[in-house]
Scaffold this motif. Structure first.
Motif, PDB file in Angstrom:
ATOM      1  N   ASP A 150       2.103 -19.670  -0.699  1.00 30.11           N
ATOM      2  CA  ASP A 150       2.593 -20.519  -1.789  1.00 30.11           C
ATOM      3  C   ASP A 150       2.422 -19.834  -3.139  1.00 30.11           C
ATOM      4  O   ASP A 150       3.304 -19.901  -4.002  1.00 30.11           O
ATOM      5  CB  ASP A 150       1.846 -21.862  -1.814  1.00 30.11           C
ATOM      6  CG  ASP A 150       2.264 -22.770  -0.676  1.00 30.11           C
ATOM      7  OD1 ASP A 150       3.300 -22.487  -0.043  1.00 30.11           O
ATOM      8  OD2 ASP A 150       1.561 -23.760  -0.425  1.00 30.11           O
ATOM      9  N   HIS A 151       1.283 -19.171  -3.321  1.00 28.08           N
ATOM     10  CA  HIS A 151       1.046 -18.454  -4.586  1.00 28.08           C
ATOM     11  C   HIS A 151       2.082 -17.350  -4.770  1.00 28.08           C
ATOM     12  O   HIS A 151       2.576 -17.127  -5.888  1.00 28.08           O
ATOM     13  CB  HIS A 151      -0.365 -17.852  -4.602  1.00 28.08           C
ATOM     14  CG  HIS A 151      -1.468 -18.855  -4.559  1.00 28.08           C
ATOM     15  ND1 HIS A 151      -1.375 -20.094  -5.153  1.00 28.08           N
ATOM     16  CD2 HIS A 151      -2.700 -18.803  -3.989  1.00 28.08           C
ATOM     17  CE1 HIS A 151      -2.496 -20.769  -4.960  1.00 28.08           C
ATOM     18  NE2 HIS A 151      -3.317 -20.005  -4.251  1.00 28.08           N
ATOM     19  N   CYS A 152       2.404 -16.664  -3.693  1.00 26.86           N
ATOM     20  CA  CYS A 152       3.408 -15.595  -3.775  1.00 26.86           C
ATOM     21  C   CYS A 152       4.778 -16.163  -4.148  1.00 26.86           C
ATOM     22  O   CYS A 152       5.471 -15.626  -5.022  1.00 26.86           O
ATOM     23  CB  CYS A 152       3.505 -14.861  -2.438  1.00 26.86           C
ATOM     24  SG  CYS A 152       2.067 -13.831  -2.043  1.00 26.86           S
ATOM     25  N   LEU A 153       5.164 -17.241  -3.510  1.00 25.38           N
ATOM     26  CA  LEU A 153       6.458 -17.852  -3.800  1.00 25.38           C
ATOM     27  C   LEU A 153       6.515 -18.352  -5.236  1.00 25.38           C
ATOM     28  O   LEU A 153       7.521 -18.160  -5.932  1.00 25.38           O
ATOM     29  CB  LEU A 153       6.721 -19.000  -2.830  1.00 25.38           C
ATOM     30  CG  LEU A 153       8.041 -19.757  -3.015  1.00 25.38           C
ATOM     31  CD1 LEU A 153       9.237 -18.810  -2.920  1.00 25.38           C
ATOM     32  CD2 LEU A 153       8.159 -20.866  -1.985  1.00 25.38           C
ATOM     33  N   GLN A 154       5.434 -18.961  -5.698  1.00 28.09           N
ATOM     34  CA  GLN A 154       5.424 -19.473  -7.059  1.00 28.09           C
ATOM     35  C   GLN A 154       5.511 -18.342  -8.078  1.00 28.09           C
ATOM     36  O   GLN A 154       6.188 -18.476  -9.112  1.00 28.09           O
ATOM     37  CB  GLN A 154       4.159 -20.298  -7.304  1.00 28.09           C
ATOM     38  CG  GLN A 154       4.130 -21.036  -8.642  1.00 28.09           C
ATOM     39  CD  GLN A 154       5.279 -22.006  -8.803  1.00 28.09           C
ATOM     40  OE1 GLN A 154       5.727 -22.607  -7.825  1.00 28.09           O
ATOM     41  NE2 GLN A 154       5.779 -22.157 -10.020  1.00 28.09           N
ATOM     42  N   ALA A 155       4.869 -17.225  -7.795  1.00 25.86           N
ATOM     43  CA  ALA A 155       4.942 -16.075  -8.704  1.00 25.86           C
ATOM     44  C   ALA A 155       6.370 -15.563  -8.812  1.00 25.86           C
ATOM     45  O   ALA A 155       6.837 -15.204  -9.905  1.00 25.86           O
ATOM     46  CB  ALA A 155       4.015 -14.961  -8.205  1.00 25.86           C
ATOM     47  N   VAL A 156       7.086 -15.544  -7.695  1.00 25.34           N
ATOM     48  CA  VAL A 156       8.483 -15.092  -7.711  1.00 25.34           C
ATOM     49  C   VAL A 156       9.354 -16.090  -8.467  1.00 25.34           C
ATOM     50  O   VAL A 156      10.244 -15.702  -9.236  1.00 25.34           O
ATOM     51  CB  VAL A 156       8.998 -14.894  -6.272  1.00 25.34           C
ATOM     52  CG1 VAL A 156      10.491 -14.566  -6.277  1.00 25.34           C
ATOM     53  CG2 VAL A 156       8.222 -13.786  -5.583  1.00 25.34           C
TER      54      VAL A 156
END
Length: 201
Positions: A150-156
């Protein structure tokens, strides 16, 4: 008559005889119903566009805490599912447009991603490609961090795929893998999302 309604809707593997209720969503203006196990957060049926077929499916393959029920009982729950939801989401989130799925990456807290997890049974066993493992290592992946993806997706979503290439490698892999392991006809809903992920820059 009931058996005829079930001809086009096979039960999902390992998800028969479970306790659940009925939910619904609209995809491109067309309503679909599905069984849902609220305790385990797992879908219990394919997407079914016929209310009578949904009631027949539930009577045959699903249970309530009070046991089995006839089609008439389930018809009442199907009708209620068109009017509202027992899930933690706004009614507007249940109205989904394919073009939006192709255009925008989903929010990490969205109803759509929740359903993706519920449809796949929350599997996280997808065999990872070497480049995904390398991205994990560069990002300092912690096995204890259940929200890492989720953190990765939010960063993108916030900074763009080009600015966050490792995060995008991880998020893209897991979104794509999940859409490739959907049961029944759930790909009907998530195929546009897969297309959007593939074309996202």
């Amino acid at each position: 008559m009931e058996k005829d309604l079930l001809k086009h809707f096979a039960p999902l593997p390992d998800r028969t005889g479970q306790v659940g209720g009925i939910e619904s969503l609209a995809l491109d203006g067309h309503r679909y119903y599905f069984g849902f196990d609220y305790k385990s957060d797992v879908v219990l049926s394919p997407l079914i566009d016929d209310p009578k077929a949904m009631a027949a499916f539930a009577s045959e393959y699903m249970r309530q805490t009070t046991g089995r029920h006839d089609v008439t009982y389930w018809e009442g729950l199907v009708h209620a599912a068109a009017e509202g939801t027992e899930l933690d989401c706004d009614d507007a989130e249940r109205d989904i447009a394919s073009q939006d799925l192709r255009r925008d990456l989903p929010d990490t807290e969205s109803y759509l991603l929740y359903l993706l997890g519920a449809a796949t049974g929350w599997d996280d066993w997808f065999e990872e490609a070497p480049e995904v493992q390398q991205a994990y290592e560069r990002l300092g992946f912690d096995d204890e961090d259940s929200e890492f993806i989720d953190h990765c997706l939010q960063a993108v979503r916030e900074h763009g795929a080009q600015a966050r290439p490792d995060e995008w490698t991880v998020a893209r892999f897991h979104l794509t893998a999940a859409t490739q392991h959907l049961p029944g006809n759930w790909n009907m809903l998530f195929a546009p999302l897969a297309e959007g992920v593939t074309s996202h820059q």
